[in-house]
Design an enzyme around this catalytic site. Structure first.
Site, PDB file in Angstrom:
ATOM      1  N   ARG A  51     -15.172  -3.497  -3.236  1.00  0.00           N
ATOM      2  CA  ARG A  51     -14.906  -2.516  -1.830  1.00  0.00           C
ATOM      3  C   ARG A  51     -14.811  -0.812  -2.507  1.00  0.00           C
ATOM      4  O   ARG A  51     -14.722  -0.313  -1.017  1.00  0.00           O
ATOM      5  CB  ARG A  51     -13.476  -2.206  -3.174  1.00  0.00           C
ATOM      6  CG  ARG A  51     -12.457  -1.427  -2.077  1.00  0.00           C
ATOM      7  CD  ARG A  51     -11.081  -1.790  -2.355  1.00  0.00           C
ATOM      8  NE  ARG A  51     -10.100  -2.222  -3.614  1.00  0.00           N
ATOM      9  CZ  ARG A  51     -10.055  -1.830  -4.629  1.00  0.00           C
ATOM     10  NH1 ARG A  51     -10.684  -0.711  -5.067  1.00  0.00           N
ATOM     11  NH2 ARG A  51     -10.199  -2.720  -5.627  1.00  0.00           N
ATOM     12  N   TYR A 103      -5.583   4.712  23.432  1.00  0.00           N
ATOM     13  CA  TYR A 103      -5.726   4.198  23.010  1.00  0.00           C
ATOM     14  C   TYR A 103      -4.135   3.360  22.235  1.00  0.00           C
ATOM     15  O   TYR A 103      -3.615   4.181  21.961  1.00  0.00           O
ATOM     16  CB  TYR A 103      -6.434   3.674  22.188  1.00  0.00           C
ATOM     17  CG  TYR A 103      -6.986   1.328  22.242  1.00  0.00           C
ATOM     18  CD1 TYR A 103      -7.002   1.080  23.123  1.00  0.00           C
ATOM     19  CD2 TYR A 103      -6.051   1.455  20.780  1.00  0.00           C
ATOM     20  CE1 TYR A 103      -6.769  -0.833  22.730  1.00  0.00           C
ATOM     21  CE2 TYR A 103      -6.384   0.131  19.723  1.00  0.00           C
ATOM     22  CZ  TYR A 103      -6.016  -1.107  20.962  1.00  0.00           C
ATOM     23  OH  TYR A 103      -6.462  -2.532  20.795  1.00  0.00           O
ATOM     24  N   ASP A 175     -12.151  10.407  19.829  1.00  0.00           N
ATOM     25  CA  ASP A 175     -13.044   8.976  19.619  1.00  0.00           C
ATOM     26  C   ASP A 175     -13.684   8.305  21.069  1.00  0.00           C
ATOM     27  O   ASP A 175     -13.502   8.822  21.845  1.00  0.00           O
ATOM     28  CB  ASP A 175     -11.317   7.937  20.151  1.00  0.00           C
ATOM     29  CG  ASP A 175     -11.978   6.314  19.893  1.00  0.00           C
ATOM     30  OD1 ASP A 175     -12.572   6.025  20.743  1.00  0.00           O
ATOM     31  OD2 ASP A 175     -10.392   5.490  20.326  1.00  0.00           O
ATOM     32  N   LYS A 200     -16.008  -2.196  19.726  1.00  0.00           N
ATOM     33  CA  LYS A 200     -16.675  -2.111  21.193  1.00  0.00           C
ATOM     34  C   LYS A 200     -18.076  -2.025  21.949  1.00  0.00           C
ATOM     35  O   LYS A 200     -18.900  -3.435  21.510  1.00  0.00           O
ATOM     36  CB  LYS A 200     -15.683  -1.156  21.636  1.00  0.00           C
ATOM     37  CG  LYS A 200     -14.244  -1.083  22.052  1.00  0.00           C
ATOM     38  CD  LYS A 200     -13.672  -2.554  22.310  1.00  0.00           C
ATOM     39  CE  LYS A 200     -12.112  -2.697  21.495  1.00  0.00           C
ATOM     40  NZ  LYS A 200     -11.347  -1.630  21.447  1.00  0.00           N
TER      41      LYS A 200
HETATM   42  C1  LIG Z   1     -10.374  -1.103  20.679  1.00  0.00           C
HETATM   43  C2  LIG Z   1      -9.954   0.629  20.382  1.00  0.00           C
HETATM   44  C3  LIG Z   1      -9.636   0.969  19.426  1.00  0.00           C
HETATM   45  C4  LIG Z   1      -8.782   0.046  18.437  1.00  0.00           C
HETATM   46  O1  LIG Z   1      -9.978  -0.613  18.108  1.00  0.00           O
HETATM   47  P1  LIG Z   1      -9.661  -2.175  16.688  1.00  0.00           P
HETATM   48  O2  LIG Z   1     -11.009  -2.739  16.425  1.00  0.00           O
HETATM   49  O3  LIG Z   1     -10.036  -2.793  17.964  1.00  0.00           O
HETATM   50  O4  LIG Z   1      -8.884  -1.787  15.648  1.00  0.00           O
HETATM   51  C5  LIG Z   1      -9.253   2.610  19.240  1.00  0.00           C
HETATM   52  N1  LIG Z   1      -9.576   3.285  20.278  1.00  0.00           N
HETATM   53  C6  LIG Z   1     -10.506   2.886  20.962  1.00  0.00           C
HETATM   54  C7  LIG Z   1     -10.824   3.890  22.544  1.00  0.00           C
HETATM   55  C8  LIG Z   1     -10.375   1.257  21.804  1.00  0.00           C
HETATM   56  O5  LIG Z   1     -10.997   0.801  22.576  1.00  0.00           O
END
Ligand SMILES: *Cc1c(COP(=O)(O)O)cnc(C)c1O
Length: 384
Positions: A51, A103, A175, A200
């Site tokens: 962890r 998001y 982000d 992504k």
């Molecule tokens: C998908 C996404 C998230 C969340 O990520 P997860 O891996 O699905 O928890 C946060 N910010 C953006 C811009 C995203 O596209």
């Protein structure tokens, strides 16, 4: 940790991914272990319990820090777990200024979970930096933004907001999921931390969830490491390995995503059935000049207006090469309907307030042959 000054594609392949010393394995091994044997009390090789740390994870964290130009990186079980860790660095009574078109999972976490613990949030249109300056108050500790936004592709001038944050002694988190570090470098523009859903573009193959926070200061690194250990929402060795594998082709994938993205955006922008296209690489985008200045490519995220829910339904039923589904950033073209999918939780009024209509369709253009994507959209749009 080794961070080199080589070019981006070279770092994506080599930083953190040096051959494994014991055997020479070129690919980072998956260290499937929960614990590590110790030589004697208090004497070990730097790893005690998985962890806290795991060698596959360490390698990914080195790689991510290098690609974003940060001092260290910390990976989590999902993008949301990474964002939760960022918010957990603050305490009751602290105020966070957020973009108003984040998001969907982020306001859900902030308003429905973390507000119960005394964190305070405001949501503003950060595409105008003056709004950020006005929203910062006595107890503001953090400004949290996405650029471009999902799904309307509105940009925030990261350098301008960073200057305001510096002046007010507030931290800035960006982000960077939509652009990936290949096309946008928020830390170089002045951000204090960068967060990604590695699910992504970084992973890029739609086969694993993950999140990463890249930071710039030792105090941030210490808190994030502590949160990995204390809260435990860490990324598994197997999923770390998937991201390490995916990221080796990030540069070449992003180049192709961008080429296909530009071509599909052009195609849609002159299509008779399409009323409006949202893509920062089109001259008609109100922030085209900022996009050219702040990003080194425009990527492959596009939204377009079909005019009505009925039209969106008709076309989305007909797609064959494009896959109807949530998520983005994979090699395959993914197409979605924000009003009923990613942004359903906002409610119709909430959506309309930020410009998300019932006829809006979002597309994450993949790296298939672009003519196949174009032909598929052409035949699907013919249903309208
Ligand atoms: C998908 C996404 C998230 C969340 O990520 P997860 O891996 O699905 O928890 C946060 N910010 C953006 C811009 C995203 O596209």
């Amino acid at each position: 940790m080794k961070i080199t000054k080589a070019g981006f594609a070279t770092r994506a392949i080599h930083d953190g991914q040096e051959p494994e010393p014991a055997t020479g394995a070129v690919a980072v091994p998956i260290y499937a272990t929960s614990t590590y044997v110790q030589q004697e009390i208090g004497k070990h090789k730097g790893y005690e319990y998985a962890r806290v740390s795991n060698p596959t994870r360490t390698r990914l964290e080195e790689n991510m820090a290098s690609l974003e130009g940060g001092s260290s990186a910390h990976v989590f079980a999902s993008g949301m777990a990474a964002i939760n860790a960022i918010a957990s660095m603050y305490k009751a009574g602290d105020h966070i200024v957020c973009g108003d078109n984040l998001y969907g999972g982020v306001p859900r976490l902030f308003n429905q979970v973390l507000a119960n613990f005394g964190l305070e949030f405001s949501y503003i249109d950060t595409s105008k930096p003056d709004n950020v300056e006005r929203a910062i108050c006595r107890n503001t500790r953090l400004v949290y933004i996405e650029s471009p936004t999902n799904p309307l592709m509105a940009l925030t001038d990261i350098a301008a907001v960073a200057r305001i944050c510096r002046k007010k002694d507030v931290e800035l988190v960006v982000d960077n999921t939509f652009m990936s570090p290949y096309f946008q470098q928020p830390i170089a523009l002045g951000a204090d931390m960068v967060v990604h859903s590695t699910t992504k573009f970084l992973n890029g193959h739609s086969d694993g969830l993950g999140g990463v926070v890249v930071c710039t200061k030792p105090a941030q690194a210490e808190k994030l490491q502590f949160l990995q250990k204390a809260a435990g929402a860490i990324l598994s060795p197997f999923e770390c390995w998937l991201v390490l594998r995916g990221v080796k082709t990030l540069a070449i994938r992003m180049e192709q995503h961008d080429r296909n993205g530009r071509e599909i955006a052009e195609f849609l922008s002159v299509h008779k059935k399409v009323k409006k296209v949202f893509y920062p690489g089109l001259r008609s985008h109100p922030q085209y000049a900022l996009a050219k200045r702040q990003m080194s490519g425009f990527g492959s995220m596009i939204a377009f207006e079909t005019g009505s829910l009925a039209n969106a339904k008709k076309m989305l039923k007909r797609v064959r090469v494009c896959s109807l589904g949530e998520s983005l950033g994979g090699v395959e073209t993914l197409i979605s309907h924000p009003a009923t999918m990613t942004h359903a939780a906002l409610g119709r009024q909430g959506r309309l307030a930020i410009g998300i209509t019932d006829g809006l369709v979002r597309i994450s253009v993949g790296i298939e042959n672009v003519e196949d994507i174009r032909n598929d959209l052409e035949q699907a749009l013919a249903a309208i």
